[in-house]
Structure formats: C-alpha cells, structure tokens
Enzyme design. Sequence first.
Site, mmCIF file in Angstrom:
data_model
loop_
_atom_site.group_PDB
_atom_site.id
_atom_site.type_symbol
_atom_site.label_atom_id
_atom_site.label_comp_id
_atom_site.label_asym_id
_atom_site.label_seq_id
_atom_site.Cartn_x
_atom_site.Cartn_y
_atom_site.Cartn_z
ATOM 1 N N CYS A 1 51.273 7.188 6.274
ATOM 2 C CA CYS A 1 50.688 6.073 5.510
ATOM 3 C C CYS A 1 51.736 5.436 4.608
ATOM 4 C CB CYS A 1 49.518 6.564 4.655
ATOM 5 S SG CYS A 1 48.107 7.203 5.582
ATOM 6 N N CYS B 1 49.162 11.387 2.816
ATOM 7 C CA CYS B 1 49.507 11.061 4.213
ATOM 8 C C CYS B 1 50.904 10.452 4.286
ATOM 9 C CB CYS B 1 48.449 10.107 4.778
ATOM 10 S SG CYS B 1 48.892 9.355 6.351
#
Length: 321
Positions: free
Chosen positions: A82, A79
């Site tokens: 993230c 991700c």
Amino acid sequence: MQPRNISMSGVVDLAAVKAAGEAKAKAEQARAEAARQGGSAAVPPSALVIDVDEAGFEHEVIQRSAEVPVVLDFWAEWCEPCKQLGPLLERLAVEYNGRFLLAKIDVDANQMLMQQFGIQGIPAVFAVVAGQALPLFQGAAPEAQIRQTLDQLIQVGEERFGLTGLTVDGDADGAAPAQRPAGPYDGLLEAAMSALDAGDLAGAVQAYKNVLADDPAHPEAKLGLAQAELLSRVQGLDPQAVRKNAADKPDDVAAQIAAADLDLVGGHVQDAFGRLIETVRRTAGEDRDAARVRLLELFEVIGGDDPRVTAARQALARVLF
C-alpha cells in the site's frame, strides 16, 4: 509491483457495467441539478485525493461518481505494498487533472466497506462510475498498467455515462507542488514499464534485473521482476491444453507448475497455491524442490503481507515438516 486476483494485466472488462441505463439516467439527473444550481465549481489539485469513511461514502463516492469516476484505494498502515501504490495513485490523480477522483479508504477503520466490496487482500483498487462499482485490480501494479486501466475507466465514464470529470484550478493550492525527485533507478524502472507496454517481456525482465544487480532488495524491482517472469512463462501457452494436461497427469510436476502459473494469472490465487502445495506433498527430491521454488516465486508476485500468502506458507511448512 503487480496486480493480483482480478487480472495480471490490470485490465478489466469495464464494458460490463450493471444497470447501465439506470445509472446513466441518475448521472444525467445529477448533472442537470448541478447545472441548475450554477454548475460545479473548480476544485484545487489537493481536492483530487480524499479520505473517505463509511459515514461519508454515500456523499463523497456515490454522489460524486455522477460527475467523475471515483477510484477507491483500500489500504492500511501496516500494508507495505500500500505504501508503494498509494503515492503512485495520488500522483496520477493530480496528473490526470480531474479526469478521476481518488478516494482512500483505511480498511482498519472501515471494516464494513471492506466486507461490502468482498476484499480478501490489500491494496485493492475499485472504481465507482455513475453509482456502479467496478473491480480494477488487487495489489500494487506497474505504473504503465495502472495508466492503461485508468484510461479504460475514463473512456467508459465518458462514452457510456457522459462523465466529463472535475474542473481543476491549478493555482488554488498556491505554489506549484514540488516535483518528485528522481531516484537512482527511475530510468531503469521506466524502461521496464515501457517494455511491458510494448509487450517486450524479456526487456522488462532484464531492466528489473539491472536494478536488482545494484540493489537486491529493491521492492518495486523485485515485485516487477516476479510479475514479468510470470507473464513470460505463460505467454503463448494454450490454457485449455495446459489445464487438460495437468488434469490428466496429476503426478507430472511440470504440468502442475504450468497450470499453477495460469491459475495465478487468471486471478485464482488460492487454487495456484493449493495445487503447488499438494504437488510438494506428493513428491520428493528434485520434483518436490521444483514445485516448492515455484510456489515461493508466486508468493513474490502476490506479496508477503497478503493473508493468502501467510496461510499458504503455513500449509507449505506442514507438508514439508
């Protein structure tokens, strides 16, 4: 960076804590037991950020939430947002000096926790206060808005549950941690966040554009600009009037675009995408292009790795081709 799904401002109604009386009693009981055993020892700054799995969730999160708000960062290695949000939350956990504990949860290794929290996309940030789970925001978010959310969280923890946080021993980790080196655009990004704090959306838009003028691919500036422009578009709108106009005029592209913006700000991501995809399907020429361009702009707000964006891109391709 931008919050998603819960609220575009990153702020939730933290006063709506379920079973507050019961949770407060449990928190007080846990603190009394800790005091009986000599109280909680001071922790080093490194202990303010922990990795948590399903086996340790009860002890590391639920039980610890009786003495300090625990912020949950659901993330994954693949991700990209993230990787922007995680280091920021870690830095804030140390800066807030024990007023909250950051627990990082790898969703790939902890699918059950992801399902229990009903997470549809990551990064997703929750908090647990005196055993009660609270949604904070989904997606990366500007630092100023994250701070605002954390301040609200800490205030609720203190006022409703008497959570005083952790005592931190700043010398326990040895040498002081090195400060993060200033990046070439830190000043402009800070100016954008300050403008957002002050409600100066035009100023925030310009600050992000100034970064992108030199570095068109800068991820934080791209995400920040998409959010600031969205907030600028919905500022001053009457949601009820906009939604009525869209319902009364299904073929009015401008009405559908305005309603889609409000859908996204309200956290109704799939409704926003579906509305614009349907508008693209029903229109042609400049109208179709206007709806398609706005949909692509909303994809930027959410982030290309989000599964809802992936699904919407596929749906868009089907109606276009």
